[in-house]
Write an enzyme that holds these catalytic residues in place. Sequence first.
Site, PDB file in Angstrom:
ATOM      1  N   HIS A  64       0.840  -1.196   0.000  1.00  0.00           N
ATOM      2  CA  HIS A  64       0.000   0.000   0.000  1.00  0.00           C
ATOM      3  C   HIS A  64       0.881   1.255   0.000  1.00  0.00           C
ATOM      4  O   HIS A  64       2.032   1.214   0.461  1.00  0.00           O
ATOM      5  CB  HIS A  64      -0.909  -0.005   1.237  1.00  0.00           C
ATOM      6  N   GLU A  66       0.834   3.876   1.846  1.00  0.00           N
ATOM      7  CA  GLU A  66       1.286   4.289   3.183  1.00  0.00           C
ATOM      8  C   GLU A  66       2.464   3.443   3.661  1.00  0.00           C
ATOM      9  O   GLU A  66       3.403   3.961   4.271  1.00  0.00           O
ATOM     10  CB  GLU A  66       0.163   4.133   4.224  1.00  0.00           C
ATOM     11  N   CYS A  94      -6.277   1.666   5.698  1.00  0.00           N
ATOM     12  CA  CYS A  94      -6.917   0.405   6.104  1.00  0.00           C
ATOM     13  C   CYS A  94      -6.364   0.000   7.474  1.00  0.00           C
ATOM     14  O   CYS A  94      -5.514   0.696   8.052  1.00  0.00           O
ATOM     15  CB  CYS A  94      -6.639  -0.687   5.069  1.00  0.00           C
ATOM     16  N   CYS A  97      -2.530  -0.522   7.553  1.00  0.00           N
ATOM     17  CA  CYS A  97      -1.764   0.726   7.527  1.00  0.00           C
ATOM     18  C   CYS A  97      -1.934   1.520   8.822  1.00  0.00           C
ATOM     19  O   CYS A  97      -0.978   2.145   9.301  1.00  0.00           O
ATOM     20  CB  CYS A  97      -2.151   1.557   6.311  1.00  0.00           C
TER      21      CYS A  97
END
Lengths: 158, 158
Positions: A64, A66, A94, A97
């Site tokens: 992801h 992040e 999410c 993260c």
Amino acid sequence: MRYVNFTEEPETNKDEFYMREALKEAHIALKLGEVPIGAVIVCKDRIIARGHNLTERLNDVTAHAEMQAFTAAANFLGGKYLKDCTLYVTIEPCIMCAGASFWTQISHIVFGAHDPKRGYSRVEQALTHPRTEIKSGILEADCGQLMKDFFQQKRIKS
Amino acid sequence: MRYVNFTEEPETNKDEFYMREALKEAHIALKLGEVPIGAVIVCKDRIIARGHNLTERLNDVTAHAEMQAFTAAANFLGGKYLKDCTLYVTIEPCIMCAGASFWTQISHIVFGAHDPKRGYSRVEQALTHPRTEIKSGILEADCGQLMKDFFQQKRIKS
């Protein structure tokens, strides 16, 4: 790296400026056929890390925006913790993260559009670090529209 | 990679066998001065990925044993999803790792010792994927003792 003088700028403009940088990352993801989410990490008015979603390209669900930005920021700073740093991310993080942000002890998270289905705030208990301040809704329409268009396009194709 | 014939072995022995492999990874972390947590991912009775905590070495709070094992397993399989796979990990996964496991859709998670402070199960809502079955307490004493000794040693030194 980029230094911006915000001394005479109101706080919101600063947030919008950095969110636009995160949106640029999201657009890079979009061009690669990835779910269009982008992130930057800012420390003392400098962008110290950038990331965009690369789960398809890297064949890795943990890639992801992040997560990549956290790793890159720690690498830049030479320390594991991201105190005095702000994560700007186009979509609400999410659970993975948010959990990662806990370990970084990052000072601020600013996100654009909410993600009611997969966002961390669907969980009632706090997942982020008690020292992490969170702000949302910065350039919300732009951040959210990018996702809507992407998934609509996906549905047309499939 | 290692193939083990468990056809005539009871289920528990299989879990203990793989947890011992995860413990070997935890011992590697220990030797490196890392918090001693180890993981392996098993698919059709083969260990397809291994990982141990490397947060200090990599200067990266996201470098947990499970995260590395997820990435390595997806790389081995050539697909993002870890259906029909089992994660064996010596300590209960944290929220970040539970969140990552959601995205992998892994079939089974087997962990050794519980982590009441940082484990994902402190959160009442489900964080793992609905298709993920979870088992705990395999070689719990061994897995937990390694952590206790590590932190006790840290306190003596500091």
